[in-house]
Scaffold this active site. Structure first.
Site, PDB file in Angstrom:
ATOM      1  N   PHE A   1      38.292  49.326  37.001  1.00 37.22           N
ATOM      2  CA  PHE A   1      36.828  48.664  36.738  1.00 37.22           C
ATOM      3  C   PHE A   1      35.953  49.680  37.761  1.00 37.22           C
ATOM      4  CE2 PHE A   1      33.295  45.840  37.487  1.00 37.22           C
ATOM      5  CZ  PHE A   1      33.397  44.961  36.363  1.00 37.22           C
TER       6      PHE A   1
ATOM      7  N   ASP B   1      43.176  44.591  43.696  1.00 38.85           N
ATOM      8  CA  ASP B   1      41.977  43.908  43.551  1.00 38.85           C
ATOM      9  C   ASP B   1      42.625  42.844  42.520  1.00 38.85           C
ATOM     10  OD1 ASP B   1      39.850  43.183  41.824  1.00 38.85           O
ATOM     11  OD2 ASP B   1      39.169  45.082  42.243  1.00 38.85           O
TER      12      ASP B   1
ATOM     13  N   TYR C   1      33.577  34.013  40.776  1.00 32.81           N
ATOM     14  CA  TYR C   1      33.002  33.577  39.530  1.00 32.81           C
ATOM     15  C   TYR C   1      33.757  33.579  38.129  1.00 32.81           C
ATOM     16  CZ  TYR C   1      31.499  38.726  39.231  1.00 32.81           C
ATOM     17  OH  TYR C   1      31.660  39.577  39.383  1.00 32.81           O
ATOM     18  N   LYS C   2      35.018  34.126  38.322  1.00 30.32           N
ATOM     19  CA  LYS C   2      35.777  34.498  37.081  1.00 30.32           C
ATOM     20  C   LYS C   2      36.894  33.219  37.001  1.00 30.32           C
ATOM     21  CE  LYS C   2      35.409  39.286  36.993  1.00 30.32           C
ATOM     22  NZ  LYS C   2      35.720  40.758  37.396  1.00 30.32           N
TER      23      LYS C   2
ATOM     24  N   ARG D   1      37.831  41.508  23.632  1.00 31.98           N
ATOM     25  CA  ARG D   1      38.599  40.894  24.795  1.00 31.98           C
ATOM     26  C   ARG D   1      38.553  39.414  24.931  1.00 31.98           C
ATOM     27  NH1 ARG D   1      37.270  41.957  31.115  1.00 31.98           N
ATOM     28  NH2 ARG D   1      35.553  40.593  30.668  1.00 31.98           N
TER      29      ARG D   1
HETATM   30  C1  LIG Z   1      34.691  41.472  37.933  1.00 33.44           C
HETATM   31  C2  LIG Z   1      35.329  42.746  38.879  1.00 33.44           C
HETATM   32  C3  LIG Z   1      34.364  43.229  39.837  1.00 33.44           C
HETATM   33  C4  LIG Z   1      33.283  42.527  40.180  1.00 33.44           C
HETATM   34  O1  LIG Z   1      32.835  42.841  41.427  1.00 33.44           O
HETATM   35  P1  LIG Z   1      31.413  42.443  41.845  1.00 33.44           P
HETATM   36  O2  LIG Z   1      31.039  43.126  42.800  1.00 33.44           O
HETATM   37  O3  LIG Z   1      31.528  40.888  42.207  1.00 33.44           O
HETATM   38  O4  LIG Z   1      30.256  42.531  40.900  1.00 33.44           O
HETATM   39  C5  LIG Z   1      35.103  44.252  40.592  1.00 33.44           C
HETATM   40  N1  LIG Z   1      36.369  44.779  40.301  1.00 33.44           N
HETATM   41  C6  LIG Z   1      37.048  44.204  39.425  1.00 33.44           C
HETATM   42  C7  LIG Z   1      38.495  44.696  38.806  1.00 33.44           C
HETATM   43  C8  LIG Z   1      36.358  43.152  38.351  1.00 33.44           C
HETATM   44  O5  LIG Z   1      37.246  42.550  37.688  1.00 33.44           O
END
Ligand SMILES: *Cc1c(COP(=O)(O)O)cnc(C)c1O
Length: 409
Positions: free
Chosen positions: A125, A196, A221-222, A368
């Site tokens: 990500f 992560d 939030y997911k 997705r």
């Molecule tokens: C959703 C997600 C994030 C989001 O990071 P924020 O700092 O909350 O915006 C980071 N890494 C991964 C792998 C994600 O899926």
């Protein structure tokens, strides 16, 4: 038995079916994006209204003590710990995933002096890569060493590696790393391991103790249903607590914040990573989300996610054979979403949204579908695949009106 009847049967036998009732979903909507923003817990509007109107509006500063604002992060950590396979005092709820990752990358580099390399996936990500490069730059050097997958890992491990950091589930394809194996390889090379868990916590059988992983970050939030921008979480294995650095020494990570002393004395363990004043409104949403998961074990959540993804793959194979599946077939190697590659994936997703089937698009060619084990029903997947078929049959993915990009995809 028709496919829809089979799906209804699977829903009737689903031990987690009751979790859907704890969330609000608009009538008629098939929501397959709980891996971007989990559905709202039914308790959230009244709870937030009370927090705003009564606790903030009427009680004001008194609410830090009398309404439990001060203890909210610790209560969230306690509710979350079983979903991670962690102890409550190994978890801190604070900040965003990006900020927590920065804190833990600093931590890892400090705990492995003389080693300056972070190993990460090339397809991470993007924020994870930005943060890693940023942390190395702040520390005045080091190297971000990128791998394409597990096959590359052993080849890049040497005495310079401080940390191996992987995202358990790839946000594009849904590929899932074997975190226990990654950790063992990292440890054998004298490095630490970080995972992560953004696409794992609340959806998969996360078990940080069994994996023996050193550090973890995850998202609120997911799959935790905490609401937009809900605080994220950090895990640090107990064996690192004694010598844990404080990369962001701030007053809520102080042993005695209200002593107002000029020197920083770190709080015990992970609490020292807490940072500044917690976001009480967002934490209230996260607490509602964690309550909405109460009683569900990580093993149950994963069993449901595996069954949902397996069923969805079977339906796509049967009804949309022209779509290229990007997600691993092996249930042990996939997370809780299914991705397909399509040259017009963006328009495909937009056309589906117009038909009340909400998934999302990830650059360059991924459509997705997140199958949250809390809120997704097997019958929803039958509807979703019928609508995918209708979009493709109608050539809607080629229509101009679905091709215009919005700011957030
Ligand atoms: C959703 C997600 C994030 C989001 O990071 P924020 O700092 O909350 O915006 C980071 N890494 C991964 C792998 C994600 O899926």
């Amino acid at each position: 038995m028709s496919t829809r009847e089979r799906a209804a049967e699977l829903d009737a036998q689903d031990p987690l079916a009751h979790l859907r009732e704890r969330h609000h979903l608009p009538e008629g909507l098939v929501y397959l994006d709980g891996n971007s923003l989990g559905a709202m817990p039914r308790t959230a509007p009244a709870r937030l209204q009370h927090t705003v109107a009564h606790e903030w509006g009427e009680r004001l500063i008194r609410s830090w003590n009398e309404s439990g604002w001060y203890t909210a992060p610790a209560r969230a950590a306690a509710a979350l710990a079983p979903l991670l396979g962690a102890d409550a005092d190994e978890v801190v709820v604070a900040d965003s995933t990006s900020v927590n990752l920065a804190k833990l990358l600093h931590t890892a580099l400090t705990l492995r002096p003389g080693r300056g390399v972070i190993v990460m996936e090339r397809g991470s990500f993007p924020t994870d890569l930005y943060v890693a490069r940023g942390v190395l730059a702040l520390r005045g050097g080091g190297e971000l060493r990128l791998v394409d997958g597990p096959q590359d890992l052993l080849g890049v491990l040497d005495d310079d590696v401080a940390l191996v950091s992987v995202t358990e589930v790839d946000f594009r394809t849904g590929f899932r790393w074997d975190v226990g194996a990654v950790t063992a390889s990292a440890h054998a090379a004298g490095a630490l391991a970080l995972v992560d868990l953004c696409h794992s916590t609340g959806a998969l059988d996360v078990d940080v103790h069994a994996w023996d992983v050193d550090l973890a970050v995850g998202c609120g939030y997911k799959f935790l249903h905490g609401g937009p921008g809900a605080p994220a979480h950090c895990y640090v294995a107990r064996r690192h607590h004694a010598g844990l650095p404080s990369p962001t020494p701030a007053w809520f990570g102080h042993a005695e914040p209200f002593a107002m002393s000029t020197g920083f004395t770190p709080a015990p363990g992970v609490q020292r990573l807490a940072g500044g004043t917690p976001p009480v409104l967002s934490l209230t949403g996260l607490l509602c989300g964690l309550e909405s998961l109460e009683g569900a074990t990580p093993a149950q959540l994963q069993a449901k996610a595996t069954a949902l993804t397996g069923f969805f793959l079977e339906l796509l194979d049967a009804h949309c054979p022209e779509l290229e599946i990007a997600t691993p077939r092996d249930p042990a190697r996939r997370g809780a979403h299914v991705s397909v590659r399509h040259p017009r994936a963006y328009a495909l997703v937009q056309a589906l949204i117009a038909r009340d089937v909400v998934g999302d698009f990830r650059d360059p060619d991924i459509a997705r579908f997140g199958l949250a084990p809390t809120t997704t029903r097997f019958v929803d997947l039958v509807t979703a695949v019928e609508q995918v078929r209708a979009v493709l049959d109608g050539g809607e993915d080629t229509q101009e009106r679905f091709a215009a990009r919005t700011a957030v995809t």
